[in-house]
Design an enzyme around this catalytic site. Structure first.
Site, short mmCIF file in Angstrom:
data_model
loop_
_atom_site.label_atom_id
_atom_site.label_comp_id
_atom_site.label_asym_id
_atom_site.label_seq_id
_atom_site.Cartn_x
_atom_site.Cartn_y
_atom_site.Cartn_z
N HIS A 306 -5.59 -1.29 2.44
CA HIS A 306 -5.23 -1.20 3.75
C HIS A 306 -4.43 0.00 4.24
CE1 HIS A 306 -4.07 -2.37 7.77
NE2 HIS A 306 -5.20 -3.29 7.60
N ASP A 363 -10.20 -9.46 5.20
CA ASP A 363 -11.75 -9.46 4.87
C ASP A 363 -12.20 -9.88 3.71
OD1 ASP A 363 -12.29 -8.45 7.45
OD2 ASP A 363 -11.94 -6.36 6.80
N1 CMC Z 1 -11.22 0.09 -3.96
C1 CMC Z 1 -11.13 1.40 -4.65
N2 CMC Z 1 -10.35 2.43 -4.57
C2 CMC Z 1 -9.68 2.41 -3.29
C3 CMC Z 1 -9.84 1.25 -2.43
C4 CMC Z 1 -10.72 0.25 -2.85
N3 CMC Z 1 -11.06 -0.61 -1.81
N4 CMC Z 1 -9.14 1.50 -1.10
C5 CMC Z 1 -8.34 2.76 -1.43
N5 CMC Z 1 -8.69 3.15 -2.70
C6 CMC Z 1 -8.26 4.25 -3.47
C7 CMC Z 1 -8.76 5.70 -2.76
O1 CMC Z 1 -10.03 6.05 -3.61
C8 CMC Z 1 -7.68 6.49 -3.12
O2 CMC Z 1 -7.25 6.95 -4.57
P1 CMC Z 1 -6.76 8.31 -4.90
O3 CMC Z 1 -5.22 8.38 -4.11
O4 CMC Z 1 -7.12 8.40 -6.24
O5 CMC Z 1 -7.88 9.33 -4.30
C9 CMC Z 1 -6.18 5.62 -2.81
O6 CMC Z 1 -6.72 4.23 -3.11
C10 CMC Z 1 -5.97 5.63 -1.10
O7 CMC Z 1 -7.23 5.27 -0.53
P2 CMC Z 1 -7.62 6.08 0.97
O8 CMC Z 1 -8.69 5.70 1.34
O9 CMC Z 1 -6.91 7.47 1.19
O10 CMC Z 1 -6.80 4.94 1.94
P3 CMC Z 1 -6.90 4.62 3.47
O11 CMC Z 1 -5.45 4.20 3.90
O12 CMC Z 1 -7.37 5.86 4.06
O13 CMC Z 1 -8.00 3.70 3.56
C11 CMC Z 1 -8.99 1.51 3.84
C12 CMC Z 1 -7.69 2.16 3.90
C13 CMC Z 1 -8.58 -0.02 3.99
C14 CMC Z 1 -9.92 2.25 4.53
C15 CMC Z 1 -9.47 1.69 2.20
O14 CMC Z 1 -8.48 0.82 1.38
C16 CMC Z 1 -10.74 1.05 1.88
O15 CMC Z 1 -11.90 1.72 1.97
N6 CMC Z 1 -10.83 -0.12 1.66
C17 CMC Z 1 -12.18 -1.11 1.36
C18 CMC Z 1 -12.78 -1.58 2.71
C19 CMC Z 1 -11.88 -2.55 3.40
O16 CMC Z 1 -11.81 -3.76 2.89
N7 CMC Z 1 -11.74 -2.29 4.79
C20 CMC Z 1 -10.90 -3.43 5.63
C21 CMC Z 1 -9.60 -3.07 5.92
S1 CMC Z 1 -8.68 -4.64 6.52
C22 CMC Z 1 -9.36 -5.23 8.04
C23 CMC Z 1 -9.39 -4.41 8.95
O17 CMC Z 1 -8.15 -4.10 9.73
O18 CMC Z 1 -10.11 -3.43 9.59
#
Ligand code: CMC
Length: 428
Positions: A306, A363
């Site tokens: 998240h 989710d």
């Molecule tokens: N699986 C594997 N690796 C992950 C995941 C995941 N679900 N989420 C983040 N990472 C890794 C990412 O690759 C990165 O690694 P590194 O630092 O080595 O490059 C690190 O964790 C930080 O990730 P980020 O993408 O920079 O983080 P963010 O804050 O931009 O993204 C997120 C948040 C929710 C988009 C992401 O965690 C994600 O894609 N999760 C899966 C999709 C999901 O479940 N979304 C629903 C969110 S909750 C409901 C809502 O409110 O929408």
């Protein structure tokens, strides 16, 4: 003296006020930065930028706290019903009996859609994605209620249009669902039911159908958990669109579109698809976890991580319990639940997920509940939207009442070509 921040750029130092919220969070007010220094701030994904002041929802991602109008999500999920929470979000206080009755009466006035909207709904292909239907029909409603297209609605007009959207969204998606099953009979609103009970009846009503109070309660809780989440992608979209003074139907419809993506609300559909993929691949949880850690795989553990929660998502804890309740009550044994629990346990022990503070989010388990209720996978994100409607309306209302609201218009750092002469086509 109030706190300030000093920024030095070259030989120039500027000093800006630090704004403090009621929970102690701090922000540097940089609104004069460009005028004073010629610089803007660049914040990819707006990870570190506040876009507004808001009194609706507080969350502390480090401590796993979520509160609506000061009330903790755990207490609301335990003691409140969804309609009451909708009132709380929109109007700022829990309603007394009289206020609640007035609100419900207003909402119940909208127990059908304009005839033209049913005709439009009948034209969609039967396999249309429900989010396409939800977003376009919601925007289309504005054509049937032109009285709400003007700028600066009165308080009474806002109350009316918000009650209408709150009531009609449920009608849109339940009618859509029944039509995909070949049923176009319209199910009347059940005023004696909670919002979730009424919705379940609208979805599944047939002779002899009864609404199970334990199931409708579980769904009502799920809707409460989804009702607002401060300035997330879809809510920010509602505010961005609303900031141009576009009408509320357009603003909420845009929010639905933003929610659709799989990094946001679309994750609940993606989680189920991922669990099915793992099951079809032999149910090997370790393999799936390894794939999620491999940056070249293009695969993420959906329902994990998240932007704000870096400890745990308090909604996920409550949903996990609701999931066990619903499956137990319905006597459903879902192998996907076992896979989900296996993946969660494996990920929580894994240094990759630990180091990055990746925990199950809202989710991760919600889809398993929807599936047990008989809601098709592609409709899961529309269920998220059903819960989020009051939050979007509350944020829209707050934005329209905030004297500091300005049209949202960010700046950029241009990285394209410098000025160059036009070359006629035959010379290129
Ligand atoms: N699986 C594997 N690796 C992950 C995941 C995941 N679900 N989420 C983040 N990472 C890794 C990412 O690759 C990165 O690694 P590194 O630092 O080595 O490059 C690190 O964790 C930080 O990730 P980020 O993408 O920079 O983080 P963010 O804050 O931009 O993204 C997120 C948040 C929710 C988009 C992401 O965690 C994600 O894609 N999760 C899966 C999709 C999901 O479940 N979304 C629903 C969110 S909750 C409901 C809502 O409110 O929408």
């Amino acid at each position: 003296m109030s706190e300030t921040a000093k920024i030095t750029i070259g030989s120039k130092t500027v000093e800006y006020p630090i704004i403090q919220g009621t929970e102690g969070e701090k922000a540097i007010d940089i609104s004069k930065l460009r005028a004073d220094t010629g610089c803007i701030t660049l914040d990819n994904g707006l990870m570190n930028s506040g876009s507004c002041k808001s009194a609706i929802t507080f969350l502390d991602g480090e401590k796993g706290i979520l509160r609506y109008r000061g009330y903790s999500i755990d207490e609301l999920a335990e003691k409140a019903i969804f309609r009451e929470v909708a009132y709380l979000l929109i109007y700022g206080e829990l309603p007394n009996k009289k206020q609640f009755k007035e609100f419900c009466d207003r909402v119940h006035k909208y127990s059908s859609l304009p005839e033209g909207v049913y005709k439009i709904l009948d034209q969609y292909p039967l396999d249309a994605h429900p989010m396409a239907v939800a977003s376009s029909v919601l925007a289309g409603l504005s054509a049937f209620y032109p009285q709400y297209l003007k700028n600066d609605l009165s308080k009474e007009e806002k109350d009316e249009v918000m009650a209408q959207i709150f009531a009609q969204f449920k009608l849109i998606i339940s009618y859509y669902y029944r039509r995909t099953k070949g049923i176009t009979e319209r199910v009347p609103t059940r005023q004696d039911q909670t919002y979730a009970g009424d919705f379940i009846n609208m979805m599944f009503h047939k002779p002899g159908f009864t609404i199970d109070p334990e199931i409708s309660r579980a769904l009502d809780i799920l809707l409460i958990l989804h009702a607002d989440h401060e300035q997330n992608c879809s809510t920010s979209t509602v505010r961005v669109v609303g900031s141009s003074k576009a009408n509320v139907f357009a603003a909420v419809s845009a929010g639905i579109d933003a929610l659709w993506g799989q990094l946001h609300g679309g994750a609940n559909q993606a989680v189920l698809e991922m669990l099915e993929e793992v099951r079809n691949d032999g149910g090997d949880v370790t393999k799936a976890i390894a794939k999620a850690k491999d940056k070249n795989s293009g695969f993420r553990l959906m329902g994990f991580g998240h932007r704000v929660y870096k400890n745990f998502d308090p909604r996920a804890k409550i949903i996990k319990v609701a999931c066990d309740t619903v499956l137990g009550r319905l006597g459903v044994k879902d192998p996907l639940l076992d896979i989900a629990k296996g993946m969660e346990a494996a990920a929580l022990k894994d240094p990759y997920f630990k180091e990055r503070s990746l925990y199950p989010n809202v989710d991760f388990y919600s889809g398993i509940i929807y599936r047990a209720l008989g809601i098709p996978t592609e409709m899961f994100t529309a269920m998220f939207a059903l819960g989020r409607i009051p939050g979007w309306l509350a944020q829209w209302k707050e934005m329209t009442e905030d004297p500091m609201t300005k049209i949202v218009r960010p700046r950029q750092i241009y990285t394209g070509a410098n000025q160059r002469p036009f070359i006629p086509m035959d010379k290129r």
